[in-house]
Every structure is written in C-alpha cells, then in structure tokens.
Design a protein around this motif. Structure first.
Motif, short mmCIF file in Angstrom:
data_model
loop_
_atom_site.label_atom_id
_atom_site.label_comp_id
_atom_site.label_asym_id
_atom_site.label_seq_id
_atom_site.Cartn_x
_atom_site.Cartn_y
_atom_site.Cartn_z
N SER A 55 0.86 -0.99 -0.03
CA SER A 55 -0.12 -0.06 -0.10
C SER A 55 0.92 1.42 0.05
CB SER A 55 -0.97 -0.01 1.25
OG SER A 55 -1.81 -1.08 1.16
N GLY A 111 -4.89 -9.39 -10.01
CA GLY A 111 -3.91 -8.37 -10.41
C GLY A 111 -2.55 -8.38 -11.19
N GLN A 116 2.17 -9.43 -3.41
CA GLN A 116 1.19 -8.76 -2.15
C GLN A 116 0.61 -10.02 -1.91
OE1 GLN A 116 -2.27 -6.68 -3.83
NE2 GLN A 116 -1.97 -5.23 -2.21
N ALA A 121 -4.67 -7.82 -0.27
CA ALA A 121 -5.16 -7.53 -1.61
C ALA A 121 -6.61 -7.25 -1.47
CB ALA A 121 -4.75 -8.67 -2.67
N THR A 124 -8.01 -4.14 0.75
CA THR A 124 -7.82 -2.86 -0.19
C THR A 124 -8.55 -2.90 -1.42
OG1 THR A 124 -5.76 -3.62 -1.08
CG2 THR A 124 -5.72 -2.09 1.07
N ASN A 126 -8.35 -4.83 -4.25
CA ASN A 126 -7.63 -5.21 -5.69
C ASN A 126 -8.22 -5.99 -6.56
OD1 ASN A 126 -5.28 -3.67 -4.27
ND2 ASN A 126 -3.79 -5.30 -5.14
N HIS A 127 -7.90 -5.92 -7.69
CA HIS A 127 -8.54 -6.49 -8.82
C HIS A 127 -7.70 -6.54 -10.05
CE1 HIS A 127 -8.16 -2.70 -11.09
NE2 HIS A 127 -8.04 -2.04 -9.76
N PRO A 135 -13.75 -7.52 -8.30
CA PRO A 135 -12.50 -7.39 -7.46
C PRO A 135 -12.20 -8.90 -6.87
CG PRO A 135 -13.79 -5.60 -6.83
CD PRO A 135 -14.61 -6.62 -7.65
N ASN A 362 -5.41 4.24 -13.46
CA ASN A 362 -4.35 3.96 -12.65
C ASN A 362 -3.13 5.09 -13.14
OD1 ASN A 362 -2.89 2.24 -10.16
ND2 ASN A 362 -1.53 2.88 -12.06
N HIS A 390 -8.71 3.71 -4.93
CA HIS A 390 -8.16 2.67 -4.36
C HIS A 390 -7.69 2.92 -2.69
CE1 HIS A 390 -5.80 -1.00 -4.00
NE2 HIS A 390 -6.04 -1.30 -5.10
N LYS A 393 -3.66 2.87 -2.34
CA LYS A 393 -3.05 3.87 -3.21
C LYS A 393 -2.97 5.10 -2.78
CE LYS A 393 -2.89 0.30 -7.05
NZ LYS A 393 -2.94 0.25 -8.58
#
Length: 446
Positions: A55, A111, A116, A121, A124, A126-127, A135, A362, A390, A393
């Motif tokens: 992160s 992802g 990670q 993942a 937070t 993540n996808h 996700p 992103n 996110h 991030k």
C-alpha cells in the motif's frame, strides 16, 4: 510468535510510509493472532496489520502494535470438488497461484502484483481486469477473523452475513483476518494480443471496447494519440515457447520509466522529450499464449507511487478526455503510462466497485516531489467523475469525501461499531478514512 527485541521501525515497499511501533509481532498461526489482539487490548495499544507493504499510503502505520502477517502463510486446504482453496492471509498471491497450478486449479482473475499478500489484496479492493470479473474480494466464500475481544469468527454468506460482506473489503478496520476461502476454476491458459489504436476511437465506444475481450487493458502516454491495447482470452492452445520471457517486457518497460523519471527529476515537463530520446524499440502487434497467472502478473522491481480511482464505467471515457486536457494545461507528465482496466460490480460495502460496472484509471509516478505533485491533477479529475480511490494507493480523500460515494457506508459503520466498539483497529489513518468508531451513531443522536 516473534517479537522485535526493541522498538524496530517499519516502512512500506515504496518508502512512502514509515513508523516506529511500540511492538511488532510476527504471528505464524491463528492462536498467535488471538494472542496479539489480547495483548494489545491489555496494554492499551492500537492494532494495525501489514503484509508486504505494497500500500502506498499510511494504512498500516501505527505507534501501537503492528502485526506483520507475512509469516502467517500457506495453503490450509484445497476442495477440488467446489473448487476452492483456503489460504492463510499472509500468503503471497504468486505463491498461491503456483500452488493452485500444481493441483490443476487457478484464480479466475488477479491483478498485476504477485508479491502482495492475499489478505492485503482483499482488504484494499485489489482487482484484475475484465467486465465479467469483480475484485478479488468477490471470490471470497468464507473467512476467519479475530475481532477486538479475541473472538475468532467463522464467516460466510449464511453465518453473520453482514459482518462477512463487510469483512471482504475492510481496510483492516474490523479485525485480523486469519484465513480466507476463495472460489477457484480449473487451470487455464490465456492468449494475449498486443496492439495499438487511436485513443479517440477507443473512447468513442468505450463500453464496446471494454466488452471485446474476457480481460482487456489500455496503456496510454497522454502526450500521444495512440494507446496500447492488451486483450487476453482463454484458449486451449499450449503455452508459446519462451512465453515466460514475454511477461518481462513490462518489467523492462518499468525499468525504462524509472530511468526516465530519474533523468527528468528536475522537471516533469521534460518527460515526453526524454521518453522519446530514451525510448526502447516499439514492438509490433504480437500474440502469445501462457498460463493465466503468468499473464496477469509481472515482476515489479522499480519502486514508485501509484494513484488509482474506480469510476462508473460510463463516465470513464469523459474522465480520460478531461484528464488529457488537464495534463496538457498543467504541462506535467509521468514517464509511466496511464493504465485503464475494467471490472464487474461488487457487493462488499466498501468495495470501490460497489454497485456498478467499473473503469479503473491508474497513474504511476516516480518517487520525486515534482512527479508526486502530478497526482493532485489526476485526483481532481477522478473525483469530479464519481471516482472512488483505491484503498491502498495514494490519495487525499477523507471520510467526509468518501462517505457520499458509498451507498452502504452506514452499514459498514454499524458493523464496525459492533465488533470494535473501543476502536482497537482505528489507527490515525483509518480514522481519517472512516471517521471515529461510533461517529455515525453520534451523528444520528445529535
């Protein structure tokens, strides 16, 4: 459980967050997770969890007790009939993918970062990419979580479904996740096609473009008119000879971006010129086949900072158009491409994809002040188009900004107050994101 003999410091992977906790504990099993929570409660220390530190913000920072979950790893069981896998939360995604491949299984979508942890993942949001895929948290069918009173909860859609759905994307605010059961699919290969197209053509029919492959992404250098397109579709074809080398092409490109970022440290306005001067040869359209997890992920050795927002799919093309103009007016650019991915809606209350098909935008920047300032330009545009940042991030959003963007924000807050009434897991940054525990109830009473 291993404890640091003195007040050791901790930092995240990118070096953008640091802390010196009172204690750092490194549990290796669930009993030690329980001990960590009970110990923190007895000593009056707040608790935050950390994995591999990917992160980019202060999510794991604490001056209390930091629980390093990277030793709490491994596969607990595989159910080939379901199929599903139960894995400890500190297990790295890449290790999980390899273990699943050995028994003929895979995760349907992940992802780009194999390093990670699974727990990080999921926490937070993540996808990967693909309009049929939500996700990673959407693959969770059950989990075990240690809450503030030391209780271990076994959760699924039938057993305390409200806590289960909130725990699937919780930013570590509900407890320590011990193990996670994920839905799997039979192992599969992907055919990758890399090409380019005019940005305007993609944006003109963005929904059609997003639906044109099972998994699809777009890489865009904002001073260029064309974008790189990567489509990935399942295939019965075997891996292409030397296909594994292809995944390193993105790694090489990131190394190039890192060099460009250093060369342009004084001014991000020089980035387009430097990128052209230092450019690697541009490969033509290419096609290859490899196993799914090797296509989805690639090694990322260069340390950077990234910002990402989840937008309503239908607003994504307008946001990209506005972003192009904002960057041009600012005269600022990153050597890294803007990465655009897509995904299905999710039902976890704090999932950035909650309730809507999503476009993910992103931007990665080198770690220097001029480039970090560029993130503010991006964030302003993303917010104006309904973006949700996110959770792991870079962003500047607070609870006041975030709450109106999540229809089930109040549901999450009620669950949080139920399982952590004294705010054991409410570190300073978590309070900035979510508000104090019980703030919703206090607001209603007032």
């Amino acid at each position: 459980m291993n404890a640091s003999p003195r007040r050791a410091s901790w930092r995240n992977w990118s070096g953008t967050a640091r802390c010196v906790p009172q204690r750092i504990l490194r549990p290796v099993d669930e009993a030690e997770l329980v001990d960590a929570v009970v110990t923190a409660g007895r000593l009056g220390l707040g608790v935050r969890a950390a994995g591999t530190g990917h992160s980019f913000n202060q999510l794991s920072v604490t001056d209390g007790l930091l629980v390093d979950l990277t030793g709490h790893r491994g596969i607990e069981s595989v159910d080939r009939a379901a199929p599903s896998v139960t894995v400890r939360s500190g297990t790295r995604l890449g290790d999980l993918a390899v273990a699943l491949r050995r028994v003929g299984l895979a995760l349907p979508n992940i992802g780009t970062l194999a390093e990670q942890t699974v727990g990080g993942a999921i926490a937070t949001g993540n996808h990967g990419t693909g309009l049929s895929f939500g996700p990673l948290s959407g693959l969770v069918t059950a989990l075990r979580m240690v809450t503030a009173d030391g209780t271990v909860h076994e959760l699924d859609a039938e057993t305390d479904p409200e806590l289960f759905h909130c725990a699937r994307t919780s930013v570590g605010a509900l407890g320590l996740v011990s193990s996670i059961t994920l839905r799997c699919v039979p192992a599969f290969n992907l055919e990758v096609r890399e090409s380019s197209a005019p940005l305007e053509a993609v944006l003109r029919d963005f929904s059609g473009w997003a639906a044109s492959a099972e998994h699809i992404s777009m890489s865009w250098l904002p001073w260029k008119h064309d974008v790189g397109i990567r489509t990935m579709n399942r295939t019965d074809a075997p891996p292409t000879p030397r296909a594994r080398l292809r995944r390193y092409s993105t790694t090489v490109q990131e190394l190039f971006c890192g060099v460009t970022g250093v060369a342009g440290r004084g001014s991000s306005t020089a980035v387009p010129v430097l990128s052209r001067a230092l450019a690697l040869p541009t490969p033509g359209p290419s096609t290859y086949v490899d196993v799914s997890d090797q296509v989805f992920t690639f090694p990322q050795p260069v340390r950077f900072i990234a910002l990402e927002h989840a937008l309503p799919l239908e607003q994504t093309p307008d946001a990209l158009q506005e972003l192009s103009g904002a960057l041009r007016r600012a005269g600022q650019y990153s050597p890294y491409s803007v990465l655009v991915r897509v995904g299905a809606a999710d039902d976890a209350p704090l999932s950035p994809a909650h309730g809507r098909a999503t476009g993910y935008v992103n931007l990665t920047v080198p770690r220097n002040p001029g480039q970090v300032e560029l993130l503010r330009v991006i964030e302003h545009v993303m917010r104006a188009h309904g973006g949700r940042p996110h959770w792991g991030k870079a962003h500047t959003a607070t609870a006041e900004v975030l709450a109106p963007r999540y229809p089930r924000w109040a549901d999450f807050q009620r669950v949080r107050a139920r399982v952590d009434p004294d705010g054991l897991f409410a570190g300073d940054y978590a309070v900035r994101l979510l508000g104090p525990v019980g703030s919703l109830e206090r607001a209603v009473v007032a």
